[in-house]
Design a protein around this motif. Structure first.
Motif, PDB file in Angstrom:
ATOM      1  N   GLY A  64     112.469  -0.003  53.195  1.00 16.87           N
ATOM      2  CA  GLY A  64     111.436   0.495  52.176  1.00 16.87           C
ATOM      3  C   GLY A  64     109.956   0.191  52.252  1.00 16.87           C
ATOM      4  O   GLY A  64     108.857   0.745  52.475  1.00 16.87           O
ATOM      5  N   ASN A  65     109.924  -1.220  53.081  1.00 14.78           N
ATOM      6  CA  ASN A  65     108.557  -1.459  53.264  1.00 14.78           C
ATOM      7  C   ASN A  65     109.209  -2.622  54.146  1.00 14.78           C
ATOM      8  O   ASN A  65     110.044  -3.595  53.995  1.00 14.78           O
ATOM      9  N   PRO A  66     107.878  -3.488  55.068  1.00 21.29           N
ATOM     10  CA  PRO A  66     108.219  -4.634  56.177  1.00 21.29           C
ATOM     11  C   PRO A  66     108.038  -5.558  54.960  1.00 21.29           C
ATOM     12  O   PRO A  66     108.267  -6.828  56.445  1.00 21.29           O
ATOM     13  N   ALA A  68     108.326  -9.529  53.635  1.00 22.23           N
ATOM     14  CA  ALA A  68     109.503 -10.677  54.024  1.00 22.23           C
ATOM     15  C   ALA A  68     110.881 -10.322  52.730  1.00 22.23           C
ATOM     16  O   ALA A  68     112.074 -10.671  52.837  1.00 22.23           O
ATOM     17  N   ASP A  69     110.978 -10.238  50.907  1.00 20.78           N
ATOM     18  CA  ASP A  69     111.569  -9.430  50.729  1.00 20.78           C
ATOM     19  C   ASP A  69     112.286  -8.638  50.718  1.00 20.78           C
ATOM     20  O   ASP A  69     113.532  -8.365  50.074  1.00 20.78           O
ATOM     21  N   HIS A  70     111.838  -7.941  51.596  1.00 23.85           N
ATOM     22  CA  HIS A  70     112.840  -7.486  51.575  1.00 23.85           C
ATOM     23  C   HIS A  70     113.068  -6.963  53.116  1.00 23.85           C
ATOM     24  O   HIS A  70     114.589  -5.743  53.747  1.00 23.85           O
ATOM     25  N   ARG A  71     112.668  -7.635  54.207  1.00 23.91           N
ATOM     26  CA  ARG A  71     113.624  -7.208  55.371  1.00 23.91           C
ATOM     27  C   ARG A  71     113.795  -8.641  56.098  1.00 23.91           C
ATOM     28  O   ARG A  71     114.970  -9.211  56.897  1.00 23.91           O
ATOM     29  N   GLY A 147     101.025   2.874  50.384  1.00 22.00           N
ATOM     30  CA  GLY A 147     100.198   2.034  49.309  1.00 22.00           C
ATOM     31  C   GLY A 147     100.732   0.362  49.939  1.00 22.00           C
ATOM     32  O   GLY A 147      99.514   0.004  49.912  1.00 22.00           O
ATOM     33  N   HIS A 148     101.317   0.353  49.295  1.00 21.68           N
ATOM     34  CA  HIS A 148     102.179  -0.564  48.944  1.00 21.68           C
ATOM     35  C   HIS A 148     101.927  -1.785  50.611  1.00 21.68           C
ATOM     36  O   HIS A 148     101.526  -2.493  50.576  1.00 21.68           O
ATOM     37  N   SER A 149     102.653  -0.828  51.287  1.00 19.66           N
ATOM     38  CA  SER A 149     102.617  -0.878  52.400  1.00 19.66           C
ATOM     39  C   SER A 149     102.092   0.748  53.881  1.00 19.66           C
ATOM     40  O   SER A 149     101.960   1.343  52.701  1.00 19.66           O
ATOM     41  N   ASN A 166     111.817   2.041  46.205  1.00 19.74           N
ATOM     42  CA  ASN A 166     111.222   0.816  46.416  1.00 19.74           C
ATOM     43  C   ASN A 166     109.906  -0.255  45.925  1.00 19.74           C
ATOM     44  O   ASN A 166     109.931  -0.386  44.748  1.00 19.74           O
ATOM     45  N   ASP A 167     108.597  -0.653  46.624  1.00 19.70           N
ATOM     46  CA  ASP A 167     107.616  -1.200  45.675  1.00 19.70           C
ATOM     47  C   ASP A 167     106.886   0.139  45.328  1.00 19.70           C
ATOM     48  O   ASP A 167     104.965  -0.708  45.408  1.00 19.70           O
ATOM     49  N   CYS A 168     106.312   1.078  44.631  1.00 23.12           N
ATOM     50  CA  CYS A 168     105.311   1.954  45.082  1.00 23.12           C
ATOM     51  C   CYS A 168     104.642   2.106  43.804  1.00 23.12           C
ATOM     52  O   CYS A 168     103.636   2.025  43.530  1.00 23.12           O
ATOM     53  N   ALA A 215     112.267  -2.082  44.182  1.00 22.93           N
ATOM     54  CA  ALA A 215     113.251  -3.085  44.293  1.00 22.93           C
ATOM     55  C   ALA A 215     113.154  -3.703  43.719  1.00 22.93           C
ATOM     56  O   ALA A 215     113.775  -4.649  43.939  1.00 22.93           O
ATOM     57  N   HIS A 216     112.155  -4.125  42.561  1.00 24.40           N
ATOM     58  CA  HIS A 216     113.020  -5.701  41.760  1.00 24.40           C
ATOM     59  C   HIS A 216     113.225  -4.862  39.809  1.00 24.40           C
ATOM     60  O   HIS A 216     112.313  -3.614  39.667  1.00 24.40           O
ATOM     61  N   TYR A 217     113.802  -5.170  39.637  1.00 20.33           N
ATOM     62  CA  TYR A 217     114.143  -4.667  38.086  1.00 20.33           C
ATOM     63  C   TYR A 217     114.658  -3.703  37.816  1.00 20.33           C
ATOM     64  O   TYR A 217     115.172  -2.886  39.044  1.00 20.33           O
TER      65      TYR A 217
HETATM   66 ZN   LIG Z   1     108.649  -6.589  46.619  1.00 21.13          ZN
END
Ligand SMILES: [Zn+2]
Length: 232
Positions: A64-66, A68-71, A147-149, A166-168, A215-217
């Motif tokens: 969903g984005n590149p 480190a906490d996702h890939r 936005g986030h990526s 993801n981190d929208c 992606a978090h909480y």
């Molecule tokens: Zn994240």
């Protein structure tokens, strides 16, 4: 078993790991297996692989984005990697780290945050295929939420108005990180474009989701669209 995934909706599972930042990885029924949405950070890669294997095996890994906490867990998952075309260079490169500005964080967390991110990463990955707005992933379709990526994506299922986002938006305090009740624009230290983040939150709100799983909480429920609009 610690690695058993939780079913959060019909044909959708989740595992959550990580400290202090909690990281969600999702599994979406696709044929006899599952499409894995995000790989988490490096320490959770083996758990993601085990969960996917228990659900019939990973058809592919969608990032969903590149970051480190996702890939970071991707190498352990061992499935063909797909991402939005606008993040291909980041997945095959530094994971978007060149867009980070640790100087925007409070002084006392800058060093530890930088070190944590590099410990979480698995390095550059080969991209097997790219995704665009509207592409199908099981019963979901891809929504581009830049936005986030630049290639940040979510998954949307109209039948139950479920969005995996993801981190929208962020549902945690941007620095500490502690879970929060209200969605926010992700912290500018980690965004490719904070302005585009706000536009993508508005785009997500316009879908009128019943539930958003970030992606978090999370999840974000209740009057989701109004709560998202309040964030911007
Ligand atoms: Zn994240």
């Amino acid at each position: 078993m610690a690695s058993s995934p939780t079913e959060i909706a019909e044909g959708v599972w989740r595992i959550t790991r990580g400290f202090p930042l909690r990281i969600n990885v999702f599994f979406v029924r696709e044929g006899d297996g599952v499409a894995v949405f995000d790989a988490g950070h490096k320490p959770m890669g083996a758990a993601v692989r085990a969960a996917a294997d228990g659900l019939g095996g990973a058809t592919r890994l969608i990032l969903g984005n590149p970051h480190a906490d996702h890939r970071g867990g991707a190498a352990a998952v061992g499935a063909p990697i797909h991402c939005h075309a606008d993040d291909r260079a980041n997945v095959e490169g530094d994971g978007g780290a060149h867009d980070f500005d640790f100087g925007l964080l409070p002084f006392f967390v800058r060093g530890v945050t930088r070190k944590t991110f590099s410990a979480w990463d698995c390095g550059p990955l080969p991209v097997a295929g790219t995704l665009a707005e509207g592409d199908r992933v099981g019963a979901f379709e891809v929504v581009h939420l830049p936005g986030h990526s630049p290639g940040c994506i979510g998954l949307w299922r109209a039948s139950d108005r479920l969005a995996i986002t993801n981190d929208c938006f962020a549902l945690f305090h941007p620095v500490l990180p502690l879970p929060g009740r209200h969605p926010r624009v992700p912290h500018p230290a980690f965004n490719w474009s904070t302005e585009r983040c706000a536009e993508s939150i508005a785009k997500l709100a316009a879908l009128e989701p019943a539930t958003c799983w970030p992606a978090h909480y999370g999840p974000l429920t209740g009057d989701v669209a109004a709560r998202l609009r309040a964030a911007i």
